[in-house]
Design an enzyme around this catalytic site. Structure first.
Site, short mmCIF file in Angstrom:
data_model
loop_
_atom_site.label_atom_id
_atom_site.label_comp_id
_atom_site.label_asym_id
_atom_site.label_seq_id
_atom_site.Cartn_x
_atom_site.Cartn_y
_atom_site.Cartn_z
N SER A 347 0.68 -1.13 0.06
CA SER A 347 -0.15 0.03 0.03
C SER A 347 0.71 1.45 0.07
O SER A 347 1.75 1.38 -0.82
CB SER A 347 -0.75 -0.07 1.32
OG SER A 347 -1.99 0.88 1.20
N ASP A 411 -7.80 -4.57 -6.53
CA ASP A 411 -7.46 -3.70 -5.11
C ASP A 411 -7.56 -2.10 -5.95
O ASP A 411 -7.13 -1.76 -6.94
CB ASP A 411 -6.04 -4.13 -5.04
CG ASP A 411 -5.47 -3.37 -4.03
OD1 ASP A 411 -6.02 -2.47 -3.46
OD2 ASP A 411 -4.27 -3.63 -3.54
N HIS A 504 -7.78 -5.12 -1.19
CA HIS A 504 -6.43 -4.54 -0.72
C HIS A 504 -5.78 -5.37 0.35
O HIS A 504 -4.51 -4.96 0.91
CB HIS A 504 -6.62 -3.18 -0.23
CG HIS A 504 -5.48 -2.43 -0.17
ND1 HIS A 504 -4.34 -2.25 -1.05
CD2 HIS A 504 -4.90 -1.54 0.83
CE1 HIS A 504 -3.44 -1.32 -0.61
NE2 HIS A 504 -3.89 -1.11 0.41
#
Length: 526
Positions: A347, A411, A504
């Site tokens: 991320s 995602d 995610h």
């Protein structure tokens, strides 16, 4: 602004400031593209936004993308404190439950018997929400360590298999990226006792955008002496940290000649400038290289004046992630003569992981870059424009690719910030894309690159229902280590509303690396 030797260099920037306007200003900007209203939200290096407004009028561009960014940041800002406190209570409850038998019945029983264990934040038993979402800590050690002809793998004798095509090395990167969400004591315990590697240090560094020590990074090596591998892992977007999510939705950029446009929030997270004084970006990004530290691993004080920006004190520099990690990395590379280093993150951590070597290249740190083994990122947002990608390709793709960007299915985060003519954000590097069946494809860009689109809407929601169903059968399909707990299943339910959020989850990335198989079409071309 001026450059060296009297040559004038123009440093451009664009800052999105959602706090400077209201809902009516947003509506006027959206409907009529009102310049006065736009100027409340958008600040440029030219003190006007005429060029940006002109581009948002073009058919190929989408003014609403700016509106969505501003609205999302406003909403996240409003709910920031409630998110923080909810996360604080939620993580405490998760740890209270896990330390007392992992069931409400066991917790109540311990309470009445006076044996209830109270969690202590910062201890090696206090696990983050991400850690509870996916509790796996053991590495997939198949092929991670090199083997001799007639002896078992032994990292003490031989070391880590440094082949970038080694799937176990990518697994190590992903597990380190996931481990970065934990506190220093948890990281140290896992690295030393479960992975049997060497914990070097953990840093809480200053983030100028968030005005807090919110950039976390840890460093490990495969051995304390004569190490072959040094791994640097940056922490990603924390689920209940509003500032992290605001950074992901921030579209502000700073353009540096030769490098191109770079995401301003990510630069601030590394400690490379402040939007409150944009001249600091210029000063910090213009610095040139220094030589390696002394042979005994201590910092060469003679290089201090070059490494330290004029307007920042040494204490301020030591607080920032880029300068802290670079200084420690120099010491380690000097100490371990044969070691190479690997950078990873999930991320937001993935964005910092690729931005770190980018700035090393800009600063002409050639000796350090010669020791770079690779960069592995997972669910990483875009960090800059196409020019930045071109700038880095020569350093990360030749003679062989060193940068691998892993993306799982729908995602949302890798599709941010938006990629269009207004914002110009682009991915670069090799994309290893996994669908929800864990089939791998090497592509230039993940499908549905900007996430929003009617063409992908129905497939995304169908896939979210499949992932929810799959969460109940993962253990029986692939083995007990893949069984998903109640927290992961709850996140899958959230995915029925917004599929990109549940996709995610770090668990998806661990599963993709361990279960992934190459697309048969790609295998036939090998």
């Amino acid at each position: 602004m001026g450059g060296s030797n009297g040559d004038k260099i123009r440093f451009r920037y664009m800052i999105v400031r959602p706090e400077n306007g209201g809902i009516l200003d947003l509506l006027r900007f959206l409907v009529w593209n009102n310049k006065i209203c736009a100027s409340k939200f958008l600040e440029s290096s030219d003190d006007d936004v005429d060029e940006l407004i002109r581009r948002t009028n073009e058919p190929a561009d989408h003014r609403w993308v700016i509106i969505v960014s501003i609205v999302m940041r406003k909403l996240i800002g409003v709910f920031g404190k409630p998110m923080e406190w909810a996360g604080y209570v939620f993580e405490f409850f998760l740890n209270l439950l896990s330390l007392n038998g992992n069931t409400l019945f066991a917790l109540i029983s311990n309470f009445f018997r006076g044996k209830m264990v109270i969690p202590r934040r910062g201890s090696e038993t206090f696990i983050s929400a991400i850690g509870h979402l996916d509790g796996r800590i053991d590495l997939d050690k198949n092929d991670l360590f090199e083997k001799g002809d007639d002896e078992p793998a032994s990292k003490e004798k031989i070391g880590i298999n440094m082949d970038l095509g080694n799937r176990a090395l990518v697994d190590l990167s992903m597990m380190a990226a996931k481990l970065a969400y934990e506190n220093a004591e948890v990281v140290k315990n896992v690295v030393n006792h479960y992975w049997e590697m060497h914990f070097v240090d953990f840093y809480n560094c200053w983030n100028e955008f968030q005005k807090d020590r919110s950039t976390q990074v840890f460093i490990i090596s495969d051995k304390p002496k004569d190490a072959n591998l040094i791994l640097i892992s940056f922490r990603g977007t924390e689920p209940f940290d509003a500032d992290d999510w605001i950074t992901d939705f921030d579209y502000s950029w700073y353009e540096f000649p030769k490098l191109g446009k770079v995401h301003m929030g990510f630069l601030e997270a590394l400690g490379l400038g402040s939007r409150g004084n944009t001249a600091t970006f210029t000063e910090l990004l213009q610095m040139k290289s220094t030589k390696f530290t002394s042979s005994n691993g201590e910092q060469d004080q003679s290089s201090r004046s070059v490494d330290t920006p004029k307007k920042l004190t040494p204490d301020m520099v030591e607080m920032t992630a880029y300068f802290t990690v670079k200084s420690k990395l120099k010491q380690l590379l000097s100490k371990h003569k044969d070691a190479k280093f690997l950078v990873t993150g999930h991320s937001l951590g993935g964005a910092l992981a690729i931005l770190f070597p980018t700035v090393l290249v800009l600063h002409e740190e050639e000796e350090i870059m010669q020791r770079l083994l690779g960069v592995h990122t997972f669910g990483q947002p875009r960090i800059g424009d196409r020019q930045l990608g071109i700038f880095m390709e020569a350093h990360l793709e030749y003679p062989e690719p060193k940068y691998f960007r892993v993306v799982y299915c729908n995602d949302l985060v890798p599709r941010l910030p938006y990629d269009d003519k207004t914002w110009l954000y682009k991915h670069f590097g090799v994309c290893m894309y996994f669908n929800s069946l864990f089939v791998e494809q090497k592509v230039e860009e993940e499908p549905n690159k900007n996430y929003f689109g009617l063409r992908y809407l129905i497939p995304a929601y169908v896939n979210a229902w499949w992932e929810l169903f799959r969460s109940f059968i993962m253990g029986s399909m692939y083995g007990p280590e893949y069984r998903e707990g109640w927290l992961s299943i709850v996140l899958r339910v959230v995915g029925l509303v917004l599929p990109g959020i549940s996709a995610h989850s770090p668990a998806n990335y661990v599963n993709s690396i361990r279960l992934g198989r190459m697309n048969p079409k790609e295998m036939s071309t090998l």
